[in-house]
Design a protein around this motif. Structure first.
Motif: not given
Length: 383
Positions: A185-202
């Motif tokens: 995920l670190g290679e993805q644009p920032e907003h895409q990283q955060l969108i994925a993390k919102c789904a995973l963490y929350g």
């Protein structure tokens, strides 16, 4: 059933439309004599005559045909009480229901007719039987409420929910796979990283992630209130569906992630300032200007399907490094991970926003089965 007979060659034809039998068992037939230049035109006139009878069935106040009742259900319930996206998804099922029951009056439909409808849909290879069952339940529930039929005559009371093949468990990532995922995920644009993390963490759904606005975030206590869901509909475009008060939920996120999110939020605010009058923003259902966390440089939301598209591309690029799952399965990965760490099922239910804990138990039975094995292993010491 509809048919016609020729009275005078190439001039007059008698049309017949057979309707549901009368309560006393007698035939209920409508007829009409028309002029037509041949059988082809007669068939067209027959089809038109049949449709007119069905459309005029609204004149039967006490016992309308199913298409007329569906029309009333839409106007008096669905269009005011259901959100746009739900009604659009129901419309597909309603077309099949209306087509199958078009010659039946609401009072004449029995449990066997419903079961035969399900069988017909299966044989035709059409899916979504669960949705069709749900729609029929709503139709006949309102037929009872509006006094078209008595409660004991509701055919859905004696029809079980159609069985469908389900996966034994949802796809998800384990701890080891999540470490690999974060590296990629670190290679993805920032907003895409955060969108994925919102789904995973929350454990958030796609629409819930895109519906996060700054008024729902408490950076000091690491909390996000999930109270909106972004939908994209054919009739109204973007719709920010607000959850009812009792359905909103507060989700606590890791502090390091919230620090990361805060830095991104501050950059979004700067973009808004730099854009000036070019910033169009977005209005919620109450026509209130709202600042969405995730959107383009003009303040407009991302399309929900664009999230699934970026995730599919991400999965395709990394198919040799990690197994493929859907974006929605990040939510399942979240629940599976915290359950495997011993978090109470009730907490997981609340975190995911499930109304009924049975939904949570059914979805994550693979975790509870492992826990049951652990419970059994406790007694091995006695042997």
């Amino acid at each position: 059933m509809a048919s016609f007979v020729e009275l005078v060659p190439n001039k007059k034809y008698k049309l017949f439309v057979e309707l549901e039998s009368n309560p006393d068992g007698s035939r209920n037939r409508r007829t009409k004599v028309v002029k037509a230049n041949g059988k082809r035109e007669a068939r067209k006139l027959l089809s038109k005559f049949e449709q007119e009878i069905i459309e005029n069935s609204h004149l039967s106040i006490d016992n309308p045909f199913m298409p007329a009742f569906i029309d009333r259900w839409r106007k008096n319930y669905a269009q005011t009480e259901l959100d746009v996206a739900t009604l659009e998804s129901y419309n597909i099922s309603l077309k099949q229901i209306e087509r199958y029951f078009k010659k039946k009056k609401i009072k004449a439909i029995k449990p066997l007719h419903i079961i035969e409808f399900y069988t017909s849909e299966r044989n035709a290879g059409r899916g979504s039987l669960e949705t069709k069952h749900k729609v029929l339940q709503s139709l006949f529930k309102h037929a009872v409420i509006w006094k078209y039929i008595d409660k004991e005559d509701n055919p859905m009371e004696d029809v079980a929910k159609p069985k469908t093949k389900r996966k034994q468990h949802k796809d998800f990532y384990n701890k080891h796979e999540l470490k690999i995922l974060f590296e990629m995920l670190g290679e993805q644009p920032e907003h895409q990283q955060l969108i994925a993390k919102c789904a995973l963490y929350g454990g958030l759904r796609r629409g819930e992630v895109l519906g996060i606005a700054d008024d729902a975030i408490d950076f000091e206590s690491n909390k996000i209130t999930v109270m909106r869901s972004l939908q994209c509909t054919k009739s109204k475009g973007f719709v920010l569906k607000e959850t009812k008060g009792r359905d909103s939920r507060i989700v606590i996120f890791p502090d390091k992630f919230m620090q990361e999110l805060y830095r991104y939020y501050k950059r979004r605010l700067q973009i808004k300032k730099d854009m000036g009058k070019l910033w169009t923003g977005f209005l919620d259902q109450n026509q209130k200007d709202i600042f969405l966390l995730f959107g383009n440089e003009y303040g407009n939301p991302f399309r929900p399907d664009s999230v699934s598209q970026f995730w599919d591309r991400f999965m395709n690029r990394n198919k040799d490094k990690i197994k493929r799952i859907r974006f929605h399965d990040l939510r399942h990965s979240s629940a599976s991970l915290i359950l495997s760490e011993g978090v109470n099922m009730k907490i997981v239910q609340k975190r995911l926003g499930h109304k009924d804990i049975r939904t949570t138990l059914n979805m994550y039975s693979h975790i509870t089965t492992e826990d049951e094995q652990k419970a059994s292993d406790v007694f091995n010491d006695f042997f």
